[in-house]
Design an enzyme around this catalytic site. Structure first.
Site, PDB file in Angstrom:
ATOM      1  N   ASP A   1       0.818  -1.167  -0.050  1.00  0.00           N
ATOM      2  CA  ASP A   1       0.041   0.036   0.038  1.00  0.00           C
ATOM      3  C   ASP A   1       0.982   1.202   0.090  1.00  0.00           C
ATOM      4  O   ASP A   1       0.486   2.094  -0.547  1.00  0.00           O
ATOM      5  CB  ASP A   1      -0.790   0.089   1.204  1.00  0.00           C
ATOM      6  CG  ASP A   1      -2.327  -0.594   0.899  1.00  0.00           C
ATOM      7  OD1 ASP A   1      -2.355  -1.001  -0.232  1.00  0.00           O
ATOM      8  OD2 ASP A   1      -3.040  -0.999   1.991  1.00  0.00           O
ATOM      9  N   GLY A   2       1.833   1.133   0.518  1.00  0.00           N
ATOM     10  CA  GLY A   2       2.844   2.347   0.772  1.00  0.00           C
ATOM     11  C   GLY A   2       3.262   2.594  -0.732  1.00  0.00           C
ATOM     12  O   GLY A   2       3.343   3.962  -1.120  1.00  0.00           O
TER      13      GLY A   2
ATOM     14  N   ASP B   1      -3.792  10.161   4.820  1.00  0.00           N
ATOM     15  CA  ASP B   1      -3.771  10.872   5.999  1.00  0.00           C
ATOM     16  C   ASP B   1      -2.749  11.609   6.282  1.00  0.00           C
ATOM     17  O   ASP B   1      -1.637  11.610   5.940  1.00  0.00           O
ATOM     18  CB  ASP B   1      -4.254  10.083   7.183  1.00  0.00           C
ATOM     19  CG  ASP B   1      -3.380   9.107   7.493  1.00  0.00           C
ATOM     20  OD1 ASP B   1      -1.978   9.073   7.163  1.00  0.00           O
ATOM     21  OD2 ASP B   1      -3.745   8.029   7.775  1.00  0.00           O
TER      22      ASP B   1
ATOM     23  N   SER C   1      -7.614   2.592  13.347  1.00  0.00           N
ATOM     24  CA  SER C   1      -6.866   2.019  14.452  1.00  0.00           C
ATOM     25  C   SER C   1      -6.964   3.015  15.735  1.00  0.00           C
ATOM     26  O   SER C   1      -6.723   2.362  16.906  1.00  0.00           O
ATOM     27  CB  SER C   1      -5.515   1.857  14.154  1.00  0.00           C
ATOM     28  OG  SER C   1      -5.244   0.635  12.988  1.00  0.00           O
TER      29      SER C   1
END
Length: 268
Positions: free
Chosen positions: A56-57, A122, A167
């Site tokens: 994902d990074g 984010d 989270s």
């Protein structure tokens, strides 16, 4: 005849990425497609479609870069969760064949902006003193909203709502909604709850008079120290994610986050 120019951006630091890149290369060659491959640290513009190989990074980095040219990106996941990806190493041939045949859709995802920084997931603001709880003053459109005594603040897009924000106790937001989420990290009061606001708002995090500044990160990848106000708004650019099966967000929740599945079933 398919006249698209394709690119393969791969992360050489992710295990097996070169092998998968070579497999995609073979499929595109066999199909007679026009393409070029390069490492994620040396991305180029000028393409109609980009395959991104990594976790994902890697996809986040490529998505931010190609949002400037409105180029669709398609993630091939080699990481752990792969929430942004549509394909794994096991179904590459079938997935790429569908893409070459035009059997995919493109979904626009909003991004955050602060100065020269953008984020698909984010922005995270923390105290410059590692591990110390700090006061974070929140303004929206220049009006005081509240003060958070917390370890930090997460400002998330709907895409990023299933990442750090989730989270930290934030809500899951459907990606098609035009909103941002403000989530305090470990707040020292039970009344400090996540806040969902329209993406047209200007979100400001103000420095405490006694503060030594903040540590700021974009998508967990770009970092800087800020000693003044942080003004966050919606970016003019949008990320274009290529999806094979349309916008099946709820399927992704179930399959990758095991949403609503009892612990007993996960252990079986």
């Amino acid at each position: 005849m398919n006249t698209f120019k394709y690119a393969i951006a791969y992360n050489k630091n992710v295990s097996h990425s070169v092998v998968i890149k070579d497999e995609i290369t073979g499929i595109l060659k066999k199909a007679g497609a026009d393409f070029k491959s390069f490492d994620i640290d040396h991305m180029e513009s000028g393409y109609d479609f980009v395959f991104v190989v990594g976790g994902d990074g890697t996809i986040l980095k490529a998505a931010r870069f190609y949002s400037k040219s409105s180029t669709p990106v398609f993630g091939v996941n080699l990481g752990r969760l792969g929430f942004l990806s549509q394909c794994t190493a096991d179904d590459i041939n079938d997935s790429i064949t569908k893409i070459l045949e035009g059997k995919y859709s493109v979904e626009n995802r909003i991004m955050l902006e602060f100065g020269d920084y953008t984020a698909l997931n984010d922005f995270v603001i923390k105290s410059s003193l590692s591990g110390r709880t700090s006061k974070f003053s929140l303004k929206i459109n220049g009006k005081n909203v509240c003060d958070y005594l917390a370890d930090g603040i997460i400002i998330s897009t709907p895409t990023g709502s299933t990442a750090y924000g989730l989270s930290a106790g934030g809500p899951v937001i459907v990606p098609s909604l035009d909103v941002f989420v403000i989530v305090p990290i470990c707040p020292h009061t039970l009344t400090a709850r996540p806040l969902v606001v329209p993406d047209t708002e200007i979100i400001t995090i103000c420095a405490n008079e006694d503060s030594e500044g903040y540590f700021f990160s974009a998508d967990g990848q770009e970092f800087l120290q800020v000693n003044s106000e942080i003004n966050v708004s919606k970016s003019n650019n949008k990320v274009k994610l290529a999806l094979l099966n349309g916008s099946e967000f709820y399927t992704v929740l179930r399959d990758k986050l095991h949403w609503g599945i009892s612990p007993a079933k996960l252990l079986n």
